[in-house]
Design a protein around this motif. Structure first.
Motif, PDB file in Angstrom:
ATOM      1  N   GLY A  78       7.965  69.792 -50.919  1.00 33.98           N
ATOM      2  CA  GLY A  78       6.728  70.576 -50.905  1.00 33.98           C
ATOM      3  C   GLY A  78       5.626  69.824 -50.171  1.00 33.98           C
ATOM      4  N   LEU A  79       5.560  68.521 -50.410  1.00 32.56           N
ATOM      5  CA  LEU A  79       4.568  67.694 -49.711  1.00 32.56           C
ATOM      6  C   LEU A  79       4.849  67.704 -48.203  1.00 32.56           C
ATOM      7  CD1 LEU A  79       2.229  65.612 -49.849  1.00 32.56           C
ATOM      8  CD2 LEU A  79       3.967  63.844 -50.135  1.00 32.56           C
ATOM      9  N   SER A  80       6.121  67.633 -47.855  1.00 26.76           N
ATOM     10  CA  SER A  80       6.494  67.672 -46.428  1.00 26.76           C
ATOM     11  C   SER A  80       6.053  68.990 -45.795  1.00 26.76           C
ATOM     12  CB  SER A  80       8.011  67.543 -46.259  1.00 26.76           C
ATOM     13  OG  SER A  80       8.406  66.244 -46.540  1.00 26.76           O
ATOM     14  N   ARG A  81       6.208  70.064 -46.565  1.00 26.65           N
ATOM     15  CA  ARG A  81       5.822  71.370 -46.023  1.00 26.65           C
ATOM     16  C   ARG A  81       4.311  71.426 -45.767  1.00 26.65           C
ATOM     17  NH1 ARG A  81       4.430  76.099 -49.082  1.00 26.65           N
ATOM     18  NH2 ARG A  81       3.946  77.669 -47.549  1.00 26.65           N
ATOM     19  N   VAL A 220      -2.824  58.565 -44.359  1.00 18.26           N
ATOM     20  CA  VAL A 220      -3.311  58.484 -45.743  1.00 18.26           C
ATOM     21  C   VAL A 220      -4.160  59.720 -46.058  1.00 18.26           C
ATOM     22  CG1 VAL A 220      -4.886  57.232 -47.285  1.00 18.26           C
ATOM     23  CG2 VAL A 220      -3.206  55.970 -45.937  1.00 18.26           C
ATOM     24  N   ALA A 221      -5.051  60.065 -45.133  1.00 20.10           N
ATOM     25  CA  ALA A 221      -5.919  61.223 -45.359  1.00 20.10           C
ATOM     26  C   ALA A 221      -5.090  62.515 -45.417  1.00 20.10           C
ATOM     27  CB  ALA A 221      -6.960  61.313 -44.244  1.00 20.10           C
ATOM     28  N   LEU A 227      -1.914  66.624 -51.087  1.00 21.18           N
ATOM     29  CA  LEU A 227      -1.730  66.621 -52.545  1.00 21.18           C
ATOM     30  C   LEU A 227      -2.850  67.398 -53.228  1.00 21.18           C
ATOM     31  CD1 LEU A 227      -0.554  62.921 -53.011  1.00 21.18           C
ATOM     32  CD2 LEU A 227       0.830  64.979 -53.326  1.00 21.18           C
ATOM     33  N   VAL A 228      -4.055  67.313 -52.656  1.00 24.24           N
ATOM     34  CA  VAL A 228      -5.202  68.014 -53.264  1.00 24.24           C
ATOM     35  C   VAL A 228      -5.082  69.526 -53.048  1.00 24.24           C
ATOM     36  CG1 VAL A 228      -7.721  68.295 -53.147  1.00 24.24           C
ATOM     37  CG2 VAL A 228      -6.716  66.013 -53.043  1.00 24.24           C
TER      38      VAL A 228
ATOM     39  N   SER B  15     -11.809  61.294 -42.400  1.00 33.21           N
ATOM     40  CA  SER B  15     -10.578  62.003 -42.007  1.00 33.21           C
ATOM     41  C   SER B  15     -10.145  62.954 -43.107  1.00 33.21           C
ATOM     42  CB  SER B  15      -9.444  61.013 -41.724  1.00 33.21           C
ATOM     43  OG  SER B  15      -9.834  60.111 -40.738  1.00 33.21           O
ATOM     44  N   PHE B  16     -10.278  62.507 -44.347  1.00 31.32           N
ATOM     45  CA  PHE B  16      -9.905  63.336 -45.496  1.00 31.32           C
ATOM     46  C   PHE B  16     -10.756  64.614 -45.518  1.00 31.32           C
ATOM     47  CE2 PHE B  16     -10.726  64.345 -50.026  1.00 31.32           C
ATOM     48  CZ  PHE B  16      -9.456  64.792 -50.366  1.00 31.32           C
TER      49      PHE B  16
END
Lengths: 531, 166
Positions: A78-81, A220-221, A227-228, B15-16
């Motif tokens: 799901g994260l990959s999607r 990272v962002a 995830l958010v 960036s976030f």
């Protein structure tokens, strides 16, 4: 157009200055748009390959598999999607920002046409990749995309039967259609990759990956944002109903509402006009740019420095043709040369100290020769206003940065790396100034790609031709400043002048003889007369 | 702490925020493709018009080799198909659909969409594939009750006896 572009360029410069503070000049994302585009492409590819493991093709299997990976396997598949989707969206943002920025910097005329024109199909292939991807999920959005797309394509009338008929009712849609869509969703990005590769030809050291730190920040962002706000799924497609309100992706599918609102002829006409306008822009207005560099074989020993320093692969090494005892000579490809002059700055023959004969170097710019630069420097240094406080500072400024406007004791050049280090030596050792200020574009990015890098390496004696050791490094100032940083440049020059004032005078000065000064002044006057 | 540390922190935060904005544009905004109380009616089919055929005379047949003697010869070009769609007695669509192909040898085709308020309608659809005739080849009438968001399709399949409603 010019004032609009100037405003746009200055606007970019102001935003980039803010981003310089946040990211640092070397990680400024606006200076790495092309390489960020590449990076995002690879994020999309890697996540896409991973998603393919979990994806089933088929009318109901597709939706079920995507729902399963988004719920049961949310933490990896799901994260990959979500990463797959947001990285694709970001590619659109990066692509258009890159396009507008290159327009603002006027980096599409003349020999730069190749990179510009090859970038145009990339726009459409990014969209096609996204559209075929949305289709695969087979939710309400996919249904909307499928029907709107096929209805638009059918208006071209070249297909035997309307493909929109495949979506009239559930029994008309077959699993094989999804197999075809999967094939397209793989084939189109492969063509996109090939186009991106073509797009980066014709430039030396093409940046296809951003600095590692910037890539780390982006990933990272991206992961945190994914995830958010995980990419949502809408209800399963149902051809017995019609999608009414849909959460569309305004970045990849933003044209779809327009497709619904205006006649298809306007859409196709608009697409054709936009494409043709973009492709034609390098020739609007007709190119009247500077003439390409010229080689003077009697002063060229085929040392290859200009070949290595040219940012546009415009110079090649060829077998010697004039019978001289050197193995090679260089040749300029006029279709690739942007007349930045970096080759002239790299040529060991570009020595202003020569007093016999005309000042000719191995490779020179017809519109801004070494002789012209030499004589202009002498003229400027002779001007009574060349004094900054009690010191004489001569500024050699790149025309794309803060020093791009005429000013006292300033000589503009197409690129700061056009100035051979021996010219800096000449200015100081002939007493034309107490110090030399070399002003380039903003530190984050050189207009001619490698000008800043080569200048710094030459001054640091790490790349030929070196600045000779006899010139005290504290008498040479380098300032990297964008077009909106005029005040910063002025303050740096003032501070430099104050530092020079504190120093004892340069002890190895050998003043120029008057007849050389007179000769230079005559040359500059005659050049002005020609204009 | 070094500038680099702060740049990593601020860079990541910026960036976030940028990617959150992208995420909102990617899925957070709704587009109303069809008004909530509307349904979609689509008229779509592929049907061939007739071809102009005639019987050959005995003299014509005699001139032909044995293996090419066919009673009837037809022009390759097909006739247009005429279709009419009435809703509640008012004509919504009436068109001659030309044959496809450069030489007009292909079938006629139509794909037409009508966005209609949900509700009841009297629907009549007529088709004529021979322009030489006055009467229609097929006529079908029915009561139609459209619900919001319903997709209703009128197709035509000769082998199924004419108009097909999905």
């Amino acid at each position: 157009m010019v004032s609009f572009r100037t405003s746009l360029r200055r606007g970019f410069d102001r935003v980039e200055r803010c981003l310089d503070l946040a990211f640092g000049t070397d990680w400024n994302p606006l200076a790495h748009l092309g390489s960020i585009g590449w990076f995002l492409f690879w994020v999309v590819v890697v996540t896409g390959v991973y998603l393919f493991i979990f994806f089933d093709t088929g009318v109901s299997a597709a939706y079920d598999s995507v729902r399963r990976l988004s719920t049961v396997h949310w933490w990896h598949a799901g994260l990959s999607r979500t990463l797959h989707r947001y990285a694709s969206d970001l590619m659109v943002v990066v692509m258009f920002t890159h396009l507008i920025r290159e327009f603002a910097m006027e980096r599409y005329h003349g020999p730069r046409w190749f990179s510009w024109v090859t970038g145009v199909p990339i726009i459409w292939f990014v969209y096609l990749s996204g559209i075929t991807g949305y289709w695969l999920i087979w939710d309400k959005l996919a249904q909307y995309v499928a029907i709107t797309t096929t209805e638009l394509v059918d208006t071209l009338g070249f297909l035997g039967q309307p493909i929109a008929r495949n979506f009239l009712s559930p029994d008309m849609l077959s699993n094989r259609f999804f197999t075809l869509m999967v094939f397209l969703h793989i084939a189109i990005p492969l063509i996109l990759l090939m186009l991106m590769w073509i797009h980066t030809q014709r430039i030396t050291e093409a940046r296809t990956h951003p600095p590692k730190g910037l890539a780390f920040i982006i990933i990272v962002a991206l992961v945190t944002a994914s995830l958010v706000i995980p990419a949502p799924m809408q209800a399963a497609a149902d051809l017995r109903t019609v999608p009414q309100s849909i959460n569309i992706d305004w970045l990849l599918l933003g044209l779809y509402p327009l497709v619904e609102m205006v006649p298809s002829g306007v859409i196709w006409g608009g697409i054709a006009a936009f494409t043709l306008l973009l492709i034609g822009m390098p020739w609007i207005p007709a190119n009247s740019g500077d003439r390409p560099a010229e080689v003077f074989l009697e002063h060229c020993n085929g040392c290859e420095r200009c070949v290595q320093d040219c940012p546009y692969e415009a110079i090649t090494l060829e077998p010697r043709s004039d019978g001289a005892h050197f193995r090679f000579e260089v040749a300029v490809n006029s279709r690739k040369c942007v007349a930045c002059g970096i080759c002239m700055g790299a040529c060991p023959s570009s020595s202003p100290f020569r007093r016999k004969g005309d000042l000719i170097t191995g490779i020179d710019l017809p519109d801004y020769s070494l002789a012209k630069l030499h004589d202009r420097i002498i003229e400027v240094s002779e001007s009574p206003s060349a004094q900054v406080g009690s010191s004489r500072v001569l500024t050699l400024a790149c025309s794309h940065g803060a020093g791009g406007q005429p000013a006292v004791a300033r000589v503009e050049v197409p690129c700061v790396a056009m100035v051979p280090p021996s010219m800096v030596d000449f200015i100081i050792s002939r007493g034309l100034a107490d110090g030399v200020c070399l002003v380039g574009c903003a530190a984050r990015e050189c207009h001619n790609r490698l000008g800043k890098k080569w200048t710094m390496l030459r001054l640091a004696q790490q790349r030929d031709p070196y600045l000779r050791a006899r010139i005290p490094r504290e008498r040479v100032l380098t300032v990297w400043a964008g077009p909106t940083e005029e005040n910063y440049l002025e303050s740096e020059i003032d501070a430099f002048a104050a530092r020079l004032n504190e120093m004892p005078g340069y002890e190895n000065v050998r003043q120029m003889v008057r007849k050389d000064i007179a000769k230079a002044s005559n040359f500059v006057s005659s050049e002005r007369g020609k204009k | 702490m070094s500038n680099r540390f702060y740049q990593i922190v601020f860079g990541t935060i910026l960036s976030f925020v940028m990617i959150l904005g992208t995420a909102i544009l990617s899925s957070g905004l709704v587009w109303q493709s069809l008004p909530a109380d509307y349904a979609l009616l689509r008229l779509s089919f592929i049907e061939s018009g007739i071809r102009d055929c005639r019987n050959q005379t005995k003299a014509e047949l005699a001139e032909l080799p044995q293996n090419m003697r066919r009673e009837q010869v037809c022009a390759s070009r097909r006739a247009p198909v005429y279709v009419e769609l009435d809703l509640n007695g008012e004509t919504l669509f009436a068109q001659n659909l030309p044959p496809t192909g450069l030489l007009g040898t292909g079938p006629s085709r139509v794909y037409q969409r009508f966005e209609l308020p949900a509700g009841n309608y009297d629907l009549t659809v007529r088709l004529r594939n021979d322009p030489a005739k006055i009467e229609f080849t097929k006529i079908m009438t029915r009561q139609l009750s459209l619900k919001p968001a319903q997709s209703f399709v009128i197709d035509y399949k000769e082998e199924a006896g004419g108009f097909v409603f999905n």
